[in-house]
Design a protein around this motif. Sequence first.
Motif, PDB file in Angstrom:
ATOM      1  N   CYS A 194       0.823  -1.206   0.000  1.00 23.23           N
ATOM      2  CA  CYS A 194       0.000   0.000   0.000  1.00 23.23           C
ATOM      3  C   CYS A 194       0.859   1.258   0.000  1.00 23.23           C
ATOM      4  CB  CYS A 194      -0.918   0.021   1.224  1.00 23.23           C
ATOM      5  SG  CYS A 194      -2.223  -1.211   1.194  1.00 23.23           S
ATOM      6  N   MET A 195       1.834   1.296   0.895  1.00 23.71           N
ATOM      7  CA  MET A 195       2.665   2.494   1.002  1.00 23.71           C
ATOM      8  C   MET A 195       3.485   2.690  -0.269  1.00 23.71           C
ATOM      9  SD  MET A 195       1.598   3.764   3.796  1.00 23.71           S
ATOM     10  CE  MET A 195       2.649   5.218   3.883  1.00 23.71           C
ATOM     11  N   GLN A 196       3.885   1.588  -0.878  1.00 21.43           N
ATOM     12  CA  GLN A 196       4.634   1.667  -2.136  1.00 21.43           C
ATOM     13  C   GLN A 196       3.747   2.274  -3.239  1.00 21.43           C
ATOM     14  OE1 GLN A 196       7.749   1.297  -2.795  1.00 21.43           O
ATOM     15  NE2 GLN A 196       7.407   1.680  -4.964  1.00 21.43           N
ATOM     16  N   LEU A 197       2.487   1.835  -3.289  1.00 21.53           N
ATOM     17  CA  LEU A 197       1.565   2.373  -4.295  1.00 21.53           C
ATOM     18  C   LEU A 197       1.319   3.862  -4.061  1.00 21.53           C
ATOM     19  CD1 LEU A 197      -0.998  -0.578  -4.489  1.00 21.53           C
ATOM     20  CD2 LEU A 197       0.408   0.268  -6.389  1.00 21.53           C
ATOM     21  N   LEU A 198       1.143   4.238  -2.806  1.00 17.52           N
ATOM     22  CA  LEU A 198       0.912   5.658  -2.499  1.00 17.52           C
ATOM     23  C   LEU A 198       2.125   6.500  -2.892  1.00 17.52           C
ATOM     24  CD1 LEU A 198      -0.817   5.665   1.012  1.00 17.52           C
ATOM     25  CD2 LEU A 198      -1.861   5.638  -1.252  1.00 17.52           C
ATOM     26  N   SER A 199       3.310   5.965  -2.631  1.00 18.75           N
ATOM     27  CA  SER A 199       4.536   6.728  -2.875  1.00 18.75           C
ATOM     28  C   SER A 199       4.831   6.900  -4.358  1.00 18.75           C
ATOM     29  CB  SER A 199       5.746   6.031  -2.239  1.00 18.75           C
ATOM     30  OG  SER A 199       5.556   5.897  -0.851  1.00 18.75           O
ATOM     31  N   SER A 200       4.362   5.939  -5.160  1.00 15.38           N
ATOM     32  CA  SER A 200       4.755   5.962  -6.578  1.00 15.38           C
ATOM     33  C   SER A 200       3.609   6.347  -7.501  1.00 15.38           C
ATOM     34  CB  SER A 200       5.278   4.576  -6.962  1.00 15.38           C
ATOM     35  OG  SER A 200       4.268   3.603  -6.755  1.00 15.38           O
ATOM     36  N   HIS A 201       2.516   6.837  -6.933  1.00 11.51           N
ATOM     37  CA  HIS A 201       1.347   7.173  -7.764  1.00 11.51           C
ATOM     38  C   HIS A 201       1.730   8.306  -8.724  1.00 11.51           C
ATOM     39  CE1 HIS A 201      -2.664   7.880  -9.107  1.00 11.51           C
ATOM     40  NE2 HIS A 201      -3.207   7.118  -8.180  1.00 11.51           N
ATOM     41  N   PRO A 202       1.481   8.106 -10.021  1.00  9.11           N
ATOM     42  CA  PRO A 202       1.846   9.158 -10.974  1.00  9.11           C
ATOM     43  C   PRO A 202       1.044  10.446 -10.798  1.00  9.11           C
ATOM     44  CG  PRO A 202       0.617   7.389 -12.064  1.00  9.11           C
ATOM     45  CD  PRO A 202       0.931   6.913 -10.685  1.00  9.11           C
ATOM     46  N   VAL A 203      -0.143  10.336 -10.225  1.00 13.01           N
ATOM     47  CA  VAL A 203      -0.980  11.520  -9.987  1.00 13.01           C
ATOM     48  C   VAL A 203      -1.322  11.559  -8.500  1.00 13.01           C
ATOM     49  CG1 VAL A 203      -3.036  12.794 -10.683  1.00 13.01           C
ATOM     50  CG2 VAL A 203      -1.990  11.183 -12.270  1.00 13.01           C
ATOM     51  N   PRO A 204      -0.446  12.193  -7.693  1.00 13.53           N
ATOM     52  CA  PRO A 204      -0.613  12.116  -6.237  1.00 13.53           C
ATOM     53  C   PRO A 204      -1.770  12.962  -5.717  1.00 13.53           C
ATOM     54  CG  PRO A 204       1.280  13.467  -6.781  1.00 13.53           C
ATOM     55  CD  PRO A 204       0.743  12.956  -8.078  1.00 13.53           C
ATOM     56  N   ILE A 205      -2.983  12.458  -5.991  1.00 14.06           N
ATOM     57  CA  ILE A 205      -4.194  13.098  -5.474  1.00 14.06           C
ATOM     58  C   ILE A 205      -4.960  12.048  -4.688  1.00 14.06           C
ATOM     59  CG2 ILE A 205      -6.427  14.089  -6.122  1.00 14.06           C
ATOM     60  CD1 ILE A 205      -5.127  15.408  -8.443  1.00 14.06           C
ATOM     61  N   GLY A 206      -5.344  12.404  -3.464  1.00 11.70           N
ATOM     62  CA  GLY A 206      -6.125  11.501  -2.640  1.00 11.70           C
ATOM     63  C   GLY A 206      -7.316  12.243  -2.094  1.00 11.70           C
ATOM     64  N   ARG A 207      -8.075  11.575  -1.269  1.00 12.31           N
ATOM     65  CA  ARG A 207      -9.259  12.201  -0.679  1.00 12.31           C
ATOM     66  C   ARG A 207      -9.244  12.001   0.823  1.00 12.31           C
ATOM     67  NH1 ARG A 207      -8.994   9.110  -5.071  1.00 12.31           N
ATOM     68  NH2 ARG A 207      -9.322  10.450  -6.871  1.00 12.31           N
ATOM     69  N   ILE A 208      -9.437  13.106   1.519  1.00 14.00           N
ATOM     70  CA  ILE A 208      -9.506  13.093   2.974  1.00 14.00           C
ATOM     71  C   ILE A 208     -10.968  13.086   3.381  1.00 14.00           C
ATOM     72  CG2 ILE A 208      -9.203  14.564   5.018  1.00 14.00           C
ATOM     73  CD1 ILE A 208      -6.585  13.521   4.373  1.00 14.00           C
ATOM     74  N   ALA A 209     -11.354  12.148   4.233  1.00 14.42           N
ATOM     75  CA  ALA A 209     -12.709  12.158   4.793  1.00 14.42           C
ATOM     76  C   ALA A 209     -12.609  12.445   6.275  1.00 14.42           C
ATOM     77  CB  ALA A 209     -13.404  10.812   4.575  1.00 14.42           C
ATOM     78  N   LEU A 210     -13.505  13.311   6.737  1.00 14.85           N
ATOM     79  CA  LEU A 210     -13.557  13.584   8.160  1.00 14.85           C
ATOM     80  C   LEU A 210     -15.017  13.641   8.589  1.00 14.85           C
ATOM     81  CD1 LEU A 210     -14.150  16.970   8.241  1.00 14.85           C
ATOM     82  CD2 LEU A 210     -11.803  16.895   7.445  1.00 14.85           C
ATOM     83  N   ALA A 211     -15.236  13.480   9.871  1.00 16.45           N
ATOM     84  CA  ALA A 211     -16.586  13.513  10.414  1.00 16.45           C
ATOM     85  C   ALA A 211     -16.754  14.854  11.115  1.00 16.45           C
ATOM     86  CB  ALA A 211     -16.787  12.366  11.394  1.00 16.45           C
ATOM     87  N   ASP A 212     -17.734  15.617  10.664  1.00 14.70           N
ATOM     88  CA  ASP A 212     -17.794  17.037  11.077  1.00 14.70           C
ATOM     89  C   ASP A 212     -19.138  17.434  11.694  1.00 14.70           C
ATOM     90  OD1 ASP A 212     -16.941  19.701  11.282  1.00 14.70           O
ATOM     91  OD2 ASP A 212     -17.824  20.188   9.354  1.00 14.70           O
TER      92      ASP A 212
END
Lengths: 136, 136
Positions: free
Chosen positions: B17-35
């Motif tokens: 998982c960490m390897q995939l996150l580190s090498s993603h060609p388009v480093p965009i993710g989504r943060i979810a929070l409870a508000d």
Amino acid sequence: MVMSERVRLEKLSRDQCMQLLSSHPVPIGRIALADPRPLIFPVNYHVYEGSIVFRTDHGTKLDRAIRGEFVAFEVDEVVPNFHIGWSVLVRGQAKEVTDEEELKALKSLPLRSWAPGEKGHYVRVDPQTVAGRRIT
Amino acid sequence: MVMSERVRLEKLSRDQCMQLLSSHPVPIGRIALADPRPLIFPVNYHVYEGSIVFRTDHGTKLDRAIRGEFVAFEVDEVVPNFHIGWSVLVRGQAKEVTDEEELKALKSLPLRSWAPGEKGHYVRVDPQTVAGRRIT
């Protein structure tokens, strides 16, 4: 960081958002729920009569957690080389569809789940709020 | 729905998982929070010393909501025509980085936000749990 002055953030109307969700070439979005801590699940979705519809398997964490819960649903599309794109956030209550007529209609939709499993449960999210933005 | 029997769901290790996150060609993710209800924000991210790092603008909803909160962070990549892909979910506490030395290091990272705004605040999520799966 040097940012081009030509980068603009544009707010999208509800109609624009729903249009983007309906016409997305890769209909995959992400459901966030508070369990009570936040969780995110990618789902294949379809827009049906103004609602977001997706499928789950009976007994999964998503399936158990989602019934009647208020959830967030996000879809985005990016153009990597140009650093532009859009994102849409839908929020509302998730309900399992149990009405026979409605289920029949949903089962005829081109709504496939890429993940294995029957995914015989249909969940719909009726948008309470819809917000989107585009980076141009 | 007819599903090919060759579709397989593979659980990924934390290292994968960490390897995939580190090498993603388009480093965009989504943060979810409870508000307290769930919200999702797309963010440009970078993996730094095993943590997820992203930037926010002071006073934004994300900035206010995220300090010290337990959040979920999701990244995925799909190959549309083949209906395959992977997704990774990181969960942990989000903390604003205030240590001068650490800030200096983070500011030298290739971590740009596509959205306009200075985004001078750095937030890091130290993974408490990391889970991922791949559809092959």
